[in-house]
Design an enzyme around this catalytic site. Structure first.
Site, PDB file in Angstrom:
ATOM      1  N   TRP A 117     -28.096  98.075  78.277  1.00  0.00           N
ATOM      2  CA  TRP A 117     -29.044  98.842  78.998  1.00  0.00           C
ATOM      3  C   TRP A 117     -29.902  97.558  79.859  1.00  0.00           C
ATOM      4  CZ3 TRP A 117     -30.517 103.601  75.751  1.00  0.00           C
ATOM      5  CH2 TRP A 117     -29.392 104.477  75.889  1.00  0.00           C
ATOM      6  N   LYS A 120     -21.305 110.373  79.452  1.00  0.00           N
ATOM      7  CA  LYS A 120     -21.544 109.336  80.021  1.00  0.00           C
ATOM      8  C   LYS A 120     -20.307 108.889  81.111  1.00  0.00           C
ATOM      9  CE  LYS A 120     -23.363 105.628  76.998  1.00  0.00           C
ATOM     10  NZ  LYS A 120     -24.260 105.489  77.909  1.00  0.00           N
ATOM     11  N   HIS A 124     -32.102 117.341  75.529  1.00  0.00           N
ATOM     12  CA  HIS A 124     -32.082 117.265  77.012  1.00  0.00           C
ATOM     13  C   HIS A 124     -32.474 118.353  77.940  1.00  0.00           C
ATOM     14  CE1 HIS A 124     -29.659 113.995  74.942  1.00  0.00           C
ATOM     15  NE2 HIS A 124     -30.229 113.392  75.703  1.00  0.00           N
ATOM     16  N   GLU A 146     -20.978 101.842  75.636  1.00  0.00           N
ATOM     17  CA  GLU A 146     -21.169 101.735  76.916  1.00  0.00           C
ATOM     18  C   GLU A 146     -20.194 100.645  77.685  1.00  0.00           C
ATOM     19  OE1 GLU A 146     -24.670 102.866  78.791  1.00  0.00           O
ATOM     20  OE2 GLU A 146     -24.686 101.159  80.117  1.00  0.00           O
ATOM     21  N   CYS A 186     -31.369 113.624  69.691  1.00  0.00           N
ATOM     22  CA  CYS A 186     -32.049 112.111  70.364  1.00  0.00           C
ATOM     23  C   CYS A 186     -33.642 112.197  70.260  1.00  0.00           C
ATOM     24  CB  CYS A 186     -31.534 112.132  71.837  1.00  0.00           C
ATOM     25  SG  CYS A 186     -31.958 110.456  72.553  1.00  0.00           S
ATOM     26  N   ASP A 204     -31.601 101.325  66.779  1.00  0.00           N
ATOM     27  CA  ASP A 204     -31.029 102.239  67.562  1.00  0.00           C
ATOM     28  C   ASP A 204     -29.898 101.736  68.366  1.00  0.00           C
ATOM     29  OD1 ASP A 204     -32.428 104.495  67.208  1.00  0.00           O
ATOM     30  OD2 ASP A 204     -34.098 103.998  68.768  1.00  0.00           O
ATOM     31  N   GLY A 245     -37.092 109.178  66.863  1.00  0.00           N
ATOM     32  CA  GLY A 245     -38.083 108.226  66.882  1.00  0.00           C
ATOM     33  C   GLY A 245     -39.216 108.588  68.002  1.00  0.00           C
ATOM     34  N   GLU A 255     -26.033 112.244  68.746  1.00  0.00           N
ATOM     35  CA  GLU A 255     -26.009 113.332  69.509  1.00  0.00           C
ATOM     36  C   GLU A 255     -24.548 114.110  69.171  1.00  0.00           C
ATOM     37  OE1 GLU A 255     -24.747 113.357  74.037  1.00  0.00           O
ATOM     38  OE2 GLU A 255     -24.153 115.174  72.697  1.00  0.00           O
TER      39      GLU A 255
HETATM   40  N1  GLN Z   1     -35.741 105.931  69.265  1.00  0.00           N
HETATM   41  C1  GLN Z   1     -35.402 106.330  70.660  1.00  0.00           C
HETATM   42  C2  GLN Z   1     -35.918 107.587  70.715  1.00  0.00           C
HETATM   43  O1  GLN Z   1     -36.226 108.296  70.083  1.00  0.00           O
HETATM   44  C3  GLN Z   1     -33.788 106.494  70.928  1.00  0.00           C
HETATM   45  C4  GLN Z   1     -33.638 106.961  72.065  1.00  0.00           C
HETATM   46  C5  GLN Z   1     -31.962 107.134  72.611  1.00  0.00           C
HETATM   47  O2  GLN Z   1     -31.344 107.172  71.649  1.00  0.00           O
HETATM   48  N2  GLN Z   1     -31.665 107.005  73.873  1.00  0.00           N
HETATM   49  O3  GLN Z   1     -36.699 107.760  71.998  1.00  0.00           O
HETATM   50 ZN    ZN Z   2     -30.265 109.053  71.443  1.00  0.00          ZN
END
Ligand code: GLN
Ligand code: ZN
Length: 756
Positions: free
Chosen positions: A562, A114, A696, A606, A728, A600, A433, A667
């Site tokens: 966000w 970040k 990613h 942040e 993620c 989540d 998810g 993560e």
């Molecule tokens: N549940 C969300 C997904 O799987 C979590 C995304 C995230 O942490 N940025 O997309």
């Molecule tokens: Zn995530």
């Protein structure tokens, strides 16, 4: 009075850069095509700024992926593993950003973190003991010349040497200190080259100066700039800071030979006080960050004017500036065709912020500023009441009592009850998810939004996706399933769309990392829930399988962080409003038979103040309770999961435990699993699923690689507490990457289970 912009967004008004880069990754366009597209974008962005008469227009704020990575490449900070791939420079650059898997080898991407307290993520350079920092790249010079050829003289912008060393990772024995003389030389060479090119100013971005700095840091900062500035010749150097005040090194900064100092008056709570108490040198220009580069509300000219007047008492020359790069706000309100003027008049995106700079300049250069029509118009906006309150919501918040924030029984008891209830195998597997958002999934959503298909047809399609997704997970052998989030464009925007009090935009995209953008909703008023949001799809998914399917929600802190927040009430108040709405959803899921609910909090960290001293007083004392409020009402047999990503957790680990969830996935793979030690040292109670592979990157991890990682984790975390999952959500990936990766994950777990 002059105006300055710290940086302009680069992804493109309609995300042109994203689409072009993604086409390049797929091999659909060539390097030359990509170059032409980026050239057009830069030209467009410079022209817009020049049309608004900006005096200091940035160049080299453009990036194909990330500015920090650009700086690393410029300075020859390229780890050997990437050099060994022997790719062309562009592909080597993308290999560092995204990893590489192909005929030339198999290398992971560099870590991504970040960027301070924003939702932007930068690539963390790795400096090895034999890295030779020196000026080897030409990007800043090329872009400067490109602008010059268009007749636009720019102020080149480069991440400063101090921030570069502070934020990079040292992989060997050497530390930042060992690279000081090389970096001074490299930056002096940059200056030399710009002197030759005739640049008048250069901007060094030093946001690391707003962090907690110790004596050693300040000495390093001093040493670096004494070195660099002794070589500046004709060029003027602007030290640009943002995201806070520079209270730890202000005194030092004003002693150094900078020609301009850029300070943040939006987030820099102490900036004005520093100037008042310590003064501001007469021979320097103050670049005053007064236009908020992170939020989308209009600037209040009346307030800004009084501030500027105050500043003029202390500073000889003041330049009006953005508070940080405009990278963090969307492009333009012009594309928001569905948004009523009654809302629009309150907002200002990047392009409108240029206009604000222009208008402020105009107002400030007149003798009778209060008669200028732009001033009068602006003042009126802030005087009229804004229709955004709900007294019911306010009452509910005022009535909260301490017990609303506590879940009973305590964690240890719940853990026992839940082990008995769920009887999961050891090392239960799950995903975070989302499943891939294929073209047809996106198409279904956009068709529905455009009115091309009915709600029934839209839902029917999603349910078919859910059913295929459940089948796929059963086939792969995952233990705890998810419905796949096909109805969600984004984990925050989706809740913004379904809760009252939010405004959803059409094209207001902001870059999050590389080609990934998000479209943060705007919190317009008091937030509340009118009806269940996720229950229908969750119940449907659960009806398809005997395994447990997790209900999937986004937590209040993440929704708040966000979104573009209100500026008329506190963040705490907004967070509690959202928490109450999510709490209602949690209880509805539970009463409809959903036994595991994931809330989540990807963005928990942040808005954590950048200085440790401010953590409790300004943030954690409401952020953690807001999360607790969402789940404190559930039964002991309902299992609450949470998920976090993209950031350093080590230093807030005890607060994460205080969220009092039953399981947390996060993560870890891209940050070398350092977090595992912290969990151990802190006796972390919550069950954990540290991500065992990086989603990613398109790279597919092998089963043996995942097995190694799990075995490594098992050395430190008891097997009873460990969950196995990717880093993620899988939405940004393709099925051809996801299926083998998950298969490998499950087979790694099965092998380990046999040996335990
Ligand atoms: N549940 C969300 C997904 O799987 C979590 C995304 C995230 O942490 N940025 O997309
Ligand atoms: Zn995530």
């Amino acid at each position: 009075m002059k105006t300055s912009v710290i940086g302009y967004p680069r992804i493109g008004e309609l995300r042109e850069l994203k689409f072009a880069t993604e086409k390049y990754f797929k091999g659909d366009i060539t390097q030359k095509d990509l170059k032409n597209i980026t050239c057009d974008l830069r030209k467009k962005h410079w022209k817009i700024q020049s049309n608004n008469k900006i005096d200091f227009i940035p160049s080299n704020d453009f990036s194909l992926y990330d500015n920090f990575l650009d700086t690393a490449v410029l300075l020859n900070v390229i780890p050997k593993v990437y050099k060994q791939l022997q790719l062309n420079p562009l592909d080597e650059y993308f290999a560092m950003a995204r990893g590489y898997q192909g005929e030339k080898g198999d290398v992971k991407a560099l870590a991504m973190k970040k960027w301070f307290n924003t939702n932007y993520h930068y690539i963390v350079p790795k400096i090895e003991d034999d890295t030779k920092i020196s000026l080897v790249g030409t990007k800043p010079f090329d872009e400067y010349l490109e602008a010059s050829n268009l007749g636009i003289s720019t102020k080149p912008v480069i991440i400063g040497a101090f921030t570069f060393l502070k934020l990079s990772k040292f992989t060997g024995k050497k530390t930042a200190k060992d690279f000081i003389s090389d970096i001074i030389k490299a930056y002096s060479d940059i200056i030399k080259k710009f002197n030759e090119l005739g640049a008048k100013w250069i901007q060094f971005d030093e946001p690391a100066l707003v962090l907690d700095l110790n004596k050693e840091d300040i000495n390093m900062f001093n040493k670096i700039y004494e070195g660099i500035l002794s070589n500046k010749n004709n060029i003027k150097v602007l030290l640009q800071t943002y995201f806070g005040d520079i209270r730890d090194c202000y005194a030092k900064t004003i002693e150094l030979d900078f020609d301009g100092i850029g300070l943040d008056f939006i987030e820099g709570k102490k900036t004005l006080e520093l100037i008042k108490t310590l003064g501001f040198p007469k021979d320097k220009v103050l670049f005053a960050g007064i236009i908020n580069g992170k939020n989308i509300w209009k600037n209040n000219y009346n307030k800004t004017l009084s501030l500027i007047k105050e500043l003029k008492k202390y500073c000889k020359e003041v330049v009006l500036s953005t508070s940080c790069s405009l990278l963090h706000v969307p492009y333009t309100l012009k594309n928001e065709e569905k948004l009523d003027e009654k809302y629009k008049k309150y907002f200002s995106f990047a392009e409108e912020k240029l206009r604000e700079l222009y208008e402020l300049k105009k107002i400030l250069s007149s003798n009778n500023e209060k008669d200028i029509s732009e001033f009068i118009k602006n003042k009126k906006i802030f005087e009229e009441p804004r229709d955004c309150s709900n007294y019911d919501v306010k009452f509910k918040i005022e009535s909260l009592i301490e017990d609303d924030f506590n879940r009973y029984p305590n964690f240890n008891e719940r853990e026992k009850i839940q082990k008995h209830e769920f009887k999961f195998p050891i090392l239960p597997t799950t995903t975070i998810g989302s499943f891939p958002q294929t073209e047809e999934v996106k198409k279904n959503r956009s068709n529905y939004k455009k009115g091309n298909i009915s709600l029934e047809k839209y839902k029917e399609f999603n349910k078919k996706q859910i059913s295929e997704c459940i089948n796929l997970q059963e086939k792969i052998g995952i233990d705890v399933l998810v419905h796949g989030e096909f109805e969600r464009n984004d984990m925050v925007e989706y809740f913004g769309e379904n809760l009252e009090g939010f405004i959803i935009t059409e094209k207001a995209w902001v870059q999050s990392y590389g080609t990934r953008c998000v479209k943060p909703p705007i919190i317009w008023g008091d937030v509340y829930r009118l009806r269940p949001i996720t229950v229908d799809y969750s119940v449907y998914a659960q009806s398809l399988t005997k395994k447990y399917v997790k209900g999937m929600l986004t937590g209040p802190v993440t929704i708040l962080n966000w979104s573009f927040p209100r500026e008329d009430i506190s963040l705490k108040e907004s967070a509690f409003q959202i928490a109450l709405a999510i709490r209602e959803e949690v209880l509805d899921l539970e009463s409809n038979g959903i036994k595991i609910i994931q809330i989540d909090e990807a963005a928990l960290r942040e808005k954590l103040p950048l200085r440790k001293k401010d953590w409790n007083s300004e943030y954690l004392d409401w952020a953690i309770p807001a999360f607790r409020l969402t789940h404190s009402g559930v039964k002991p047999t309902t299992q609450i999961h949470t998920h976090m990503c993209y950031s350093e957790f080590s230093d807030i680990i005890k607060y994460i435990d205080e969220m009092d969830a039953d399981v947390i996935t996060f993560e870890a793979s891209r940050s070398d699993l350092t977090i595992i030690d912290t969990l151990k040292e802190n006796g972390f109670k919550t069950e954990v699923g540290p991500g065992v592979y990086d989603i990613h990157s398109p790279r597919i991890p092998s089963a043996s690689e995942i097995k190694e990682i799990i075995l490594e984790i098992l050395k430190k975390i008891p097997k009873e507490k460990l969950w196995i999952n990717p880093d993620c959500g899988l939405k940004t990936r393709e099925y051809k990457e996801v299926v083998p990766s998950l298969e490998n994950l499950v087979s790694a777990v099965k092998e380990i289970r046999r040996s335990l």
